[in-house]
Scaffold this active site. Structure first.
Site, PDB file in Angstrom:
ATOM      1  N   ASP A  12       0.834  -1.210   0.000  1.00 17.56           N
ATOM      2  CA  ASP A  12       0.000   0.000   0.000  1.00 17.56           C
ATOM      3  C   ASP A  12       0.866   1.257   0.000  1.00 17.56           C
ATOM      4  O   ASP A  12       1.976   1.254   0.540  1.00 17.56           O
ATOM      5  CB  ASP A  12      -0.927  -0.029   1.229  1.00 17.56           C
ATOM      6  N   HIS A  29       2.780   3.109  -8.908  1.00 18.96           N
ATOM      7  CA  HIS A  29       2.580   1.695  -9.241  1.00 18.96           C
ATOM      8  C   HIS A  29       3.789   1.147 -10.007  1.00 18.96           C
ATOM      9  O   HIS A  29       4.250   0.034  -9.748  1.00 18.96           O
ATOM     10  CB  HIS A  29       1.298   1.503 -10.061  1.00 18.96           C
ATOM     11  N   LEU A 123      10.748 -20.971  -4.240  1.00 15.77           N
ATOM     12  CA  LEU A 123       9.805 -20.015  -3.643  1.00 15.77           C
ATOM     13  C   LEU A 123       8.495 -20.075  -4.420  1.00 15.77           C
ATOM     14  O   LEU A 123       8.504 -20.140  -5.649  1.00 15.77           O
ATOM     15  CB  LEU A 123      10.378 -18.586  -3.744  1.00 15.77           C
TER      16      LEU A 123
HETATM   17  C1  IPE Z   1      -5.448  -2.560  -0.016  1.00 17.85           C
HETATM   18  O1  IPE Z   1      -5.090  -1.263  -0.334  1.00 17.85           O
HETATM   19  C2  IPE Z   1      -5.413  -3.413  -1.231  1.00 17.85           C
HETATM   20  C3  IPE Z   1      -4.098  -3.617  -1.825  1.00 17.85           C
HETATM   21  C4  IPE Z   1      -2.967  -3.230  -1.337  1.00 17.85           C
HETATM   22  C5  IPE Z   1      -4.123  -4.334  -3.063  1.00 17.85           C
HETATM   23  P1  IPE Z   1      -6.182  -0.122  -0.555  1.00 17.85           P
HETATM   24  O2  IPE Z   1      -5.430   1.139  -0.771  1.00 17.85           O
HETATM   25  O3  IPE Z   1      -7.116  -0.522  -1.631  1.00 17.85           O
HETATM   26  O4  IPE Z   1      -6.962  -0.142   0.826  1.00 17.85           O
HETATM   27  P2  IPE Z   1      -7.854   0.951   1.539  1.00 17.85           P
HETATM   28  O5  IPE Z   1      -8.855   1.411   0.523  1.00 17.85           O
HETATM   29  O6  IPE Z   1      -6.961   2.062   1.969  1.00 17.85           O
HETATM   30  O7  IPE Z   1      -8.458   0.245   2.700  1.00 17.85           O
HETATM   31  C1  IPE Z   2      -1.421   0.255  -3.434  1.00 18.40           C
HETATM   32  O1  IPE Z   2      -1.221   1.635  -3.455  1.00 18.40           O
HETATM   33  C2  IPE Z   2      -1.746  -0.300  -4.800  1.00 18.40           C
HETATM   34  C3  IPE Z   2      -3.100  -0.831  -4.920  1.00 18.40           C
HETATM   35  C4  IPE Z   2      -3.999  -0.862  -3.975  1.00 18.40           C
HETATM   36  C5  IPE Z   2      -3.475  -1.368  -6.219  1.00 18.40           C
HETATM   37  P1  IPE Z   2      -2.437   2.653  -3.492  1.00 18.40           P
HETATM   38  O2  IPE Z   2      -2.788   2.896  -4.922  1.00 18.40           O
HETATM   39  O3  IPE Z   2      -3.547   2.192  -2.637  1.00 18.40           O
HETATM   40  O4  IPE Z   2      -1.752   3.937  -2.888  1.00 18.40           O
HETATM   41  P2  IPE Z   2      -2.376   4.946  -1.832  1.00 18.40           P
HETATM   42  O5  IPE Z   2      -2.864   4.135  -0.684  1.00 18.40           O
HETATM   43  O6  IPE Z   2      -3.481   5.666  -2.530  1.00 18.40           O
HETATM   44  O7  IPE Z   2      -1.246   5.839  -1.464  1.00 18.40           O
HETATM   45 MG    MG Z   3      -4.001   2.462  -0.680  1.00 22.98          MG
END
Ligand code: IPE
Ligand code: IPE
Ligand code: MG
Length: 236
Positions: A12, A29, A123
């Protein structure tokens, strides 16, 4: 040393990483793929046997279409680029999630990567794609209902089933429960991840944003795990 057999990462913070740098979310990403590469290497080096990565949740389908498309495109690109070296390094590649929602092109690529690395043993790398814990439990329950519908004599066995029996209906059947779940970016929630499988997982929440989570951070998380005392409700 007491190394986690199955380590799981909730990746995240990509969007915030990009924003901090004045860039579009998608750059976060892209950079996150580098962290995946580093963590796979670190997992092999430390002796972790299963590494699962929460890459895209069922809820993430609700993001703007352009971001969903970018993430799916990135998945295809990253798989094409990384597969040869994963194969060489003995990595078995798997994808777990609601694959019915994925594009045919992506599903074909996943099938080919999974079958070409199926014999590898160093792995097991599991990308959790279009996954959610509630989806997994629900699809398991539906599988059981269908089984009884098709074969009513299975009912008795199912009614006597214990939790290990239920494990076999989950999308993660055959994979040990995660010993350690790490979430980056400072959020302290599971966001519908491993709701069943994480019942006794150790949890670690770190402030590092995913694109900055590299080998040192991975090793620190493993080190954290080695100091945990897992009691499973018993008295030690
Ligand atoms: C959780 O992250 C899902 C992944 C890392 C794939 P999100 O960014 O979607 O979660 P919330 O919305 O903050 O809970
Ligand atoms: C995690 O990073 C990637 C996915 C959930 C696909 P985010 O895109 O949720 O990044 P933040 O949380 O908005 O910073
Ligand atoms: Mg996120």
């Amino acid at each position: 040393m007491n190394i986690p057999v199955h380590m799981s990462l909730i990746m995240d913070g990509n969007g915030r990483w990009a924003k901090d740098k004045g860039k579009e979310r998608v750059h976060g990403h892209f950079e996150g793929v580098e962290s995946v590469r580093a963590c796979v290497e670190a997992a092999i080096e430390t002796g972790v046997k299963y590494l699962s990565l929460y890459a895209f949740s069922e809820e993430n389908w609700n993001r703007p279409q352009a971001e969903v498309d970018a993430l799916m495109g990135l998945m295809i690109k990253a798989m094409a680029a990384e597969m040869p070296s994963l194969g060489r390094n003995g990595v078995r590649f798997m994808v777990i999630g609601n694959r019915e929602r994925l594009a045919p092109e992506l599903n074909e690529m996943i099938d080919s990567c999974m079958s070409s690395t199926a014999h590898n043993e160093t792995l097991t790398l599991i990308v959790m794609l279009s996954y959610s814990g509630k989806w997994d439990i629900l699809q398991a329950a539906k599988k059981m209902a269908l089984e009884v519908h098709e074969c009513p004599e299975r009912l008795e066995e199912i009614l006597e089933m214990d939790v290990n029996g239920f494990d076999r209906y989950l999308a993660t059947a055959g994979i040990p429960d995660p010993d350690l779940i790490v979430r980056t970016s400072g959020e302290c929630r599971l966001s519908n991840y491993f709701l069943w499988q994480g019942a006794y997982s150790e949890l670690l929440f770190v402030d590092t944003l995913w694109p900055d989570f590299r080998k040192d951070e991975f090793r620190s998380a493993v080190e954290y795990y080695t100091k945990r005392d897992r009691r499973y409700g018993k008295v030690k």
